[in-house]
Design a protein around this motif. Structure first.
Motif, PDB file in Angstrom:
ATOM      1  N   LYS A  55     -15.087  -9.151  -0.634  1.00 14.98           N
ATOM      2  CA  LYS A  55     -14.055  -8.106  -0.600  1.00 14.98           C
ATOM      3  C   LYS A  55     -12.734  -8.563  -1.219  1.00 14.98           C
ATOM      4  N   SER A  59     -12.097   0.457  -3.065  1.00 12.84           N
ATOM      5  CA  SER A  59     -10.665   0.425  -2.793  1.00 12.84           C
ATOM      6  C   SER A  59     -10.256  -0.589  -1.729  1.00 12.84           C
ATOM      7  N   ASP A  60     -11.197  -1.133  -0.968  1.00 11.73           N
ATOM      8  CA  ASP A  60     -10.835  -1.971   0.176  1.00 11.73           C
ATOM      9  C   ASP A  60     -10.927  -3.463  -0.163  1.00 11.73           C
ATOM     10  N   HIS A  84       0.840  -1.197   0.000  1.00 12.83           N
ATOM     11  CA  HIS A  84       0.000   0.000   0.000  1.00 12.83           C
ATOM     12  C   HIS A  84       0.878   1.251   0.000  1.00 12.83           C
TER      13      HIS A  84
END
Length: 386
Positions: free
Chosen positions: A343, A28-29, A11
């Motif tokens: 996710k 984004s997660d 990240h």
């Protein structure tokens, strides 16, 4: 010697896979299993060479034909692929796709046909159609369809992915020889993208196109590749190729140095390639063994969690190409389930022209790969109709 279970936080490093996930998936997660790079640090031998070069402190204009770069490539092909190459046949470019674009401009015109195998790496589609050429797909393994497309009068190029992305297939010598004969029969140029070659799995053998093609004037063929995939330094850029015809080679180099303005390559890319090809074989062998173990784990999970799916590990690479069509799952609904509920970000087969599949990148610590596999299994089981 090498700890592939170690997690490296990517990240905030401008990573397409981690920081750019929202561009493709809308949120984004997500835990990503997408673009074809790995979550592993580059080999320590490569990192040491880069540090030494950085410590030198001067980064002036460079020439890839000077120094150890070409000899490192010669050494690698001799030791790794049992292939003798002519270093005078080498060319250089910022990336494999950049090489492809130059060759498309040199050997095809607007509207001409470029024949590829389906499913097709999406970078091929973008390069070919973006230059106004027609992408003509034939299913992997269908030689009759391949000859039909190559025989069309406006087909100008056979574009190979060797080994094949996304299926991970390693072409046999017999298949490659058949491709060469068809191309010669129909007067079609051949470009072989071999960036996944060094990730060929145990039990399979990659045959460089340079061993298949016959060099000489009038023979339009190119092998385009890079060490960036196998040794995981794509952000350093840099690629090289072999062109069979000396006049075409001269034309390519002139195009790069004038029209493209590539008078000086990225010196850190040269440094990384030299270190990888001279010292990186033990790391690469350890990586291949680790990925094989991850693929074995994936196979066990799929067999237990999705018994209707028949899957075998790829013959090359760290990309698992999984056929979910027996489950009767709508691709769009599966993507919604993966993103909204699980996710995770996993590439849908439609990106490569074959809906119903997924491409799962397991070039990562095994714990992460297993999380992705389990998420896929849970999502598929909630939606399955087959």
């Amino acid at each position: 010697m090498y700890d592939f279970d170690r997690k490296v936080d990517r990240h905030g490093t401008w990573s397409v896979q981690w920081d750019g996930i929202e561009d493709r998936f809308g949120v984004s997660d997500l835990l990503p299993f997408t673009i074809s790079d790995m979550d592993f640090a580059s080999p320590p031998e490569v990192l040491a060479a880069l540090r030494e070069r950085i410590d030198h402190g001067v980064f002036g204009y460079t020439d890839w034909r000077l120094g150890a770069f070409r000899e490192a490539i010669r050494h690698w092909y001799a030791s790794r692929h049992d292939t003798a190459i002519d270093v005078d046949a080498l060319v250089y470019a910022p990336s494999v796709l950049n090489q492809l674009s130059q060759l498309l401009r040199m050997w095809t015109g607007p509207g001409d046909g470029v024949v590829v195998h389906t499913p097709t790496y999406d970078g091929f589609r973008k390069a070919v159609t973006g230059l106004g050429r027609e992408l003509r797909g034939v299913p992997v393994g269908d030689m009759a369809a391949l000859e039909r497309e190559l025989a069309r009068p406006d087909s100008r190029m056979l574009l190979l992915c060797s080994p094949h992305n996304p299926t991970g297939r390693v072409w046999t010598e017999e298949e490659l020889t058949a491709f060469a004969r068809l191309a010669e029969r129909h007067g079609v140029a051949v470009v072989s993208d071999e960036i996944h070659a060094d990730l060929t799995a145990e039990g399979h053998r990659h045959i460089p196109w340079a061993r298949i093609a016959e060099p000489g004037r009038g023979r339009r063929w190119a092998l385009i590749t890079s060490g960036t995939k196998a040794f995981n330094f794509p952000a350093l850029s840099g690629s090289y190729g072999l062109l069979g015809d000396p006049d075409e080679r001269t034309a390519f180099v002139r195009r790069m140095e004038t029209g493209e303005g590539l008078a000086s390559p990225a010196v850190l890319s040269l440094t990384a390639h030299i270190a990888a090809y001279r010292q990186g074989a033990p790391w690469l062998d350890a990586l291949r063994g680790y990925v094989a173990g991850t693929m074995e784990s994936l196979g066990e999970r799929l067999a237990e969690g999705l018994p209707g799916v028949v899957w075998e590990p790829p013959q090359a690479g760290y990309l698992a190409w999984i056929d979910l069509r027996p489950l009767g799952i709508d691709e769009a609904r599966l993507q919604e389930e993966l993103v909204a509920v699980e996710k995770v970000a996993i590439m849908p087969g439609g990106v490569y022209g074959t809906p119903g599949f997924v491409r799962l990148n397991v070039g990562c610590p095994r714990e992460k790969a297993e999380r992705g596999a389990d998420a896929l299994i849970r999502a598929a089981n909630r939606l399955r109709t087959g």
